[in-house]
Design a protein around this motif. Structure first.
Motif, PDB file in Angstrom:
ATOM      1  N   TRP A  65       0.743  -1.113  -0.020  1.00  0.00           N
ATOM      2  CA  TRP A  65       0.093   0.025  -0.123  1.00  0.00           C
ATOM      3  C   TRP A  65       0.888   1.180   0.028  1.00  0.00           C
ATOM      4  O   TRP A  65       1.868   1.385   0.670  1.00  0.00           O
ATOM      5  CB  TRP A  65      -0.976   0.050   1.173  1.00  0.00           C
ATOM      6  CG  TRP A  65      -2.006  -0.856   1.326  1.00  0.00           C
ATOM      7  CD1 TRP A  65      -1.896  -2.111   1.956  1.00  0.00           C
ATOM      8  CD2 TRP A  65      -3.337  -0.732   0.634  1.00  0.00           C
ATOM      9  NE1 TRP A  65      -3.195  -2.846   1.580  1.00  0.00           N
ATOM     10  CE2 TRP A  65      -4.100  -1.863   0.955  1.00  0.00           C
ATOM     11  CE3 TRP A  65      -4.041   0.171  -0.126  1.00  0.00           C
ATOM     12  CZ2 TRP A  65      -5.314  -2.558   0.370  1.00  0.00           C
ATOM     13  CZ3 TRP A  65      -5.182  -0.015  -0.764  1.00  0.00           C
ATOM     14  CH2 TRP A  65      -5.721  -1.249  -0.386  1.00  0.00           C
TER      15      TRP A  65
ATOM     16  N   PHE B 227      -2.639   3.052  10.917  1.00  0.00           N
ATOM     17  CA  PHE B 227      -2.553   2.373   9.411  1.00  0.00           C
ATOM     18  C   PHE B 227      -2.392   0.753   9.610  1.00  0.00           C
ATOM     19  O   PHE B 227      -1.570   0.455  10.360  1.00  0.00           O
ATOM     20  CB  PHE B 227      -1.624   2.869   8.678  1.00  0.00           C
ATOM     21  CG  PHE B 227      -1.941   4.335   8.249  1.00  0.00           C
ATOM     22  CD1 PHE B 227      -1.236   5.409   8.741  1.00  0.00           C
ATOM     23  CD2 PHE B 227      -2.843   4.506   6.910  1.00  0.00           C
ATOM     24  CE1 PHE B 227      -1.500   6.567   8.320  1.00  0.00           C
ATOM     25  CE2 PHE B 227      -3.012   5.474   6.608  1.00  0.00           C
ATOM     26  CZ  PHE B 227      -2.632   6.730   7.306  1.00  0.00           C
ATOM     27  N   SER B 228      -3.506   0.050   9.289  1.00  0.00           N
ATOM     28  CA  SER B 228      -3.301  -1.366   9.427  1.00  0.00           C
ATOM     29  C   SER B 228      -3.699  -2.157   7.805  1.00  0.00           C
ATOM     30  O   SER B 228      -4.557  -1.498   7.391  1.00  0.00           O
ATOM     31  CB  SER B 228      -3.952  -1.936  10.457  1.00  0.00           C
ATOM     32  OG  SER B 228      -5.283  -1.819  10.310  1.00  0.00           O
TER      33      SER B 228
ATOM     34  N   ASP C  72      -3.764  12.697   6.426  1.00  0.00           N
ATOM     35  CA  ASP C  72      -3.924  11.238   5.733  1.00  0.00           C
ATOM     36  C   ASP C  72      -4.741  11.355   4.369  1.00  0.00           C
ATOM     37  O   ASP C  72      -4.837  10.557   3.872  1.00  0.00           O
ATOM     38  CB  ASP C  72      -4.789  10.508   6.620  1.00  0.00           C
ATOM     39  CG  ASP C  72      -4.170  10.181   7.878  1.00  0.00           C
ATOM     40  OD1 ASP C  72      -5.041   9.786   8.953  1.00  0.00           O
ATOM     41  OD2 ASP C  72      -3.021  10.073   8.213  1.00  0.00           O
TER      42      ASP C  72
ATOM     43  N   LEU D  66      -6.997  -1.849   3.443  1.00  0.00           N
ATOM     44  CA  LEU D  66      -6.281  -1.147   4.445  1.00  0.00           C
ATOM     45  C   LEU D  66      -7.028  -0.274   5.278  1.00  0.00           C
ATOM     46  O   LEU D  66      -8.145   0.040   4.715  1.00  0.00           O
ATOM     47  CB  LEU D  66      -5.425  -0.061   3.312  1.00  0.00           C
ATOM     48  CG  LEU D  66      -4.750   1.018   4.071  1.00  0.00           C
ATOM     49  CD1 LEU D  66      -3.454   0.472   4.781  1.00  0.00           C
ATOM     50  CD2 LEU D  66      -4.331   2.388   3.230  1.00  0.00           C
TER      51      LEU D  66
ATOM     52  N   ARG E 260       3.900  -2.747   8.843  1.00  0.00           N
ATOM     53  CA  ARG E 260       4.031  -1.127   8.491  1.00  0.00           C
ATOM     54  C   ARG E 260       5.316  -0.756   8.323  1.00  0.00           C
ATOM     55  O   ARG E 260       6.384  -1.249   8.958  1.00  0.00           O
ATOM     56  CB  ARG E 260       3.413  -0.528   9.564  1.00  0.00           C
ATOM     57  CG  ARG E 260       1.872  -0.117   9.888  1.00  0.00           C
ATOM     58  CD  ARG E 260       1.772   0.678  11.073  1.00  0.00           C
ATOM     59  NE  ARG E 260       2.144   0.264  12.174  1.00  0.00           N
ATOM     60  CZ  ARG E 260       1.367  -0.669  13.158  1.00  0.00           C
ATOM     61  NH1 ARG E 260       0.297  -0.868  12.683  1.00  0.00           N
ATOM     62  NH2 ARG E 260       1.964  -1.197  13.992  1.00  0.00           N
TER      63      ARG E 260
ATOM     64  N   LEU F  57       3.492   2.767   2.882  1.00  0.00           N
ATOM     65  CA  LEU F  57       2.805   2.606   4.162  1.00  0.00           C
ATOM     66  C   LEU F  57       2.925   1.168   4.563  1.00  0.00           C
ATOM     67  O   LEU F  57       3.345   0.980   5.747  1.00  0.00           O
ATOM     68  CB  LEU F  57       1.440   2.931   3.959  1.00  0.00           C
ATOM     69  CG  LEU F  57       0.855   4.276   3.454  1.00  0.00           C
ATOM     70  CD1 LEU F  57      -0.375   4.390   3.491  1.00  0.00           C
ATOM     71  CD2 LEU F  57       1.436   5.257   4.652  1.00  0.00           C
TER      72      LEU F  57
ATOM     73  N   TYR G  51      -4.674   6.874  -2.256  1.00  0.00           N
ATOM     74  CA  TYR G  51      -4.001   5.479  -1.910  1.00  0.00           C
ATOM     75  C   TYR G  51      -3.982   4.348  -2.915  1.00  0.00           C
ATOM     76  O   TYR G  51      -5.029   4.175  -3.517  1.00  0.00           O
ATOM     77  CB  TYR G  51      -4.902   4.836  -0.668  1.00  0.00           C
ATOM     78  CG  TYR G  51      -4.704   5.689   0.711  1.00  0.00           C
ATOM     79  CD1 TYR G  51      -5.448   6.846   0.863  1.00  0.00           C
ATOM     80  CD2 TYR G  51      -3.860   5.313   1.622  1.00  0.00           C
ATOM     81  CE1 TYR G  51      -5.127   7.671   2.199  1.00  0.00           C
ATOM     82  CE2 TYR G  51      -3.645   6.039   2.813  1.00  0.00           C
ATOM     83  CZ  TYR G  51      -4.445   7.241   2.901  1.00  0.00           C
ATOM     84  OH  TYR G  51      -4.080   8.106   4.035  1.00  0.00           O
TER      85      TYR G  51
ATOM     86  N   ILE H  27      -7.624   2.645   8.133  1.00  0.00           N
ATOM     87  CA  ILE H  27      -7.230   3.891   9.207  1.00  0.00           C
ATOM     88  C   ILE H  27      -8.048   4.153  10.222  1.00  0.00           C
ATOM     89  O   ILE H  27      -9.231   4.162  10.129  1.00  0.00           O
ATOM     90  CB  ILE H  27      -7.288   5.264   8.289  1.00  0.00           C
ATOM     91  CG1 ILE H  27      -6.549   4.867   6.756  1.00  0.00           C
ATOM     92  CG2 ILE H  27      -6.498   6.210   9.142  1.00  0.00           C
ATOM     93  CD1 ILE H  27      -6.499   6.243   6.043  1.00  0.00           C
TER      94      ILE H  27
END
Lengths: 112, 112
Positions: free
Chosen positions: A40, A67-68, A87, A78, A59, A52, A91, A80
């Motif tokens: 990502w 962010f995960s 942000d 993805l 990460r 990211l 993306y 947030i």
């Protein structure tokens, strides 16, 4: 070539609220080495893309823990946890298992 | 600090040639895989080419036979020689080390 799709293509989020972007690939991104080559990137306005997340859920250095990434095979997400003003941007998901590397169309995130 | 600085972009007529440069600092170009990725105005990301540490090179079908990626180890610099340029090659061209970082990009405009 592997086709990457993303939904939604645009997202308007209230600061402090969560956001989620889906990415799907036309082929599995699971390699025989056990790794899944899904990344990502975030391209902030006027900047070059920044990494990211790598290999689905790791990460990159310095990326906030809000962010995960998750997913497997062909379906990825993805998230947030709490969107902040910084942000905003586009993306992109990207696959790196097969040449050519291919990107999703991008999801534009802005703040309400 | 790892840094990439692209140069060489500009306005060129269809059929013309340009050579992009990507000067690297903080790491050794020849020890990494290096890529070129482009972004047409207002569009998404498109991978263009890669050169691996061993010297193998690969190209997107859209540029194969027209573009050549190379590196000068003595100058720690990556290049992209672009020949037979077309209007559809108009884009910001980014160089990248592995997955990150990316340079700030250089704009190539192909127009008469």
């Amino acid at each position: 070539d592997i086709v990457m799709t993303q939904t939604p293509l645009s997202l308007s989020v209230t600061p402090g609220q969560p956001a989620s972007i889906s990415c799907k690939s036309s082929q599995s991104l699971l390699h025989s080495d056990g790794k899944t080559y899904l990344y990502w990137y975030l391209q902030k306005p006027g900047q070059s893309p920044q990494l990211l997340i790598y290999e689905v859920s790791s990460r990159f250095s310095g990326v906030p823990d809000r962010f995960s990434g998750s997913g497997s095979g062909t379906d990825f997400t993805l998230k947030i946890s709490r969107v902040e003003a910084e942000d905003v941007g586009v993306y992109y998901c990207m696959q790196g298992i097969h040449l050519p590397p291919t990107f999703g169309p991008g999801t534009k995130v802005d703040i309400k | 600090e790892v840094q990439l600085v692209e140069s060489g972009g500009g306005l060129i007529q269809p059929g013309g040639s340009l050579r992009l440069s990507c000067a690297a600092s903080g790491f050794t170009v020849s020890s990494n895989y290096m890529s070129w990725v482009r972004q047409a105005p207002g569009k998404g990301l498109e991978w263009v080419s890669v050169i691996y540490s061993g010297g193998s090179t690969y190209y997107a079908d859209s540029v194969k036979g027209r573009f050549t990626i190379s590196r000068d180890n003595s100058k720690n610099t990556l290049y992209l020689q672009m020949n037979s340029l077309r209007a559809e090659d108009t884009a910001v061209y980014y160089c990248a080390r592995d997955l990150t970082p990316w340079g700030q990009g250089t704009l190539v405009t192909v127009s008469s």
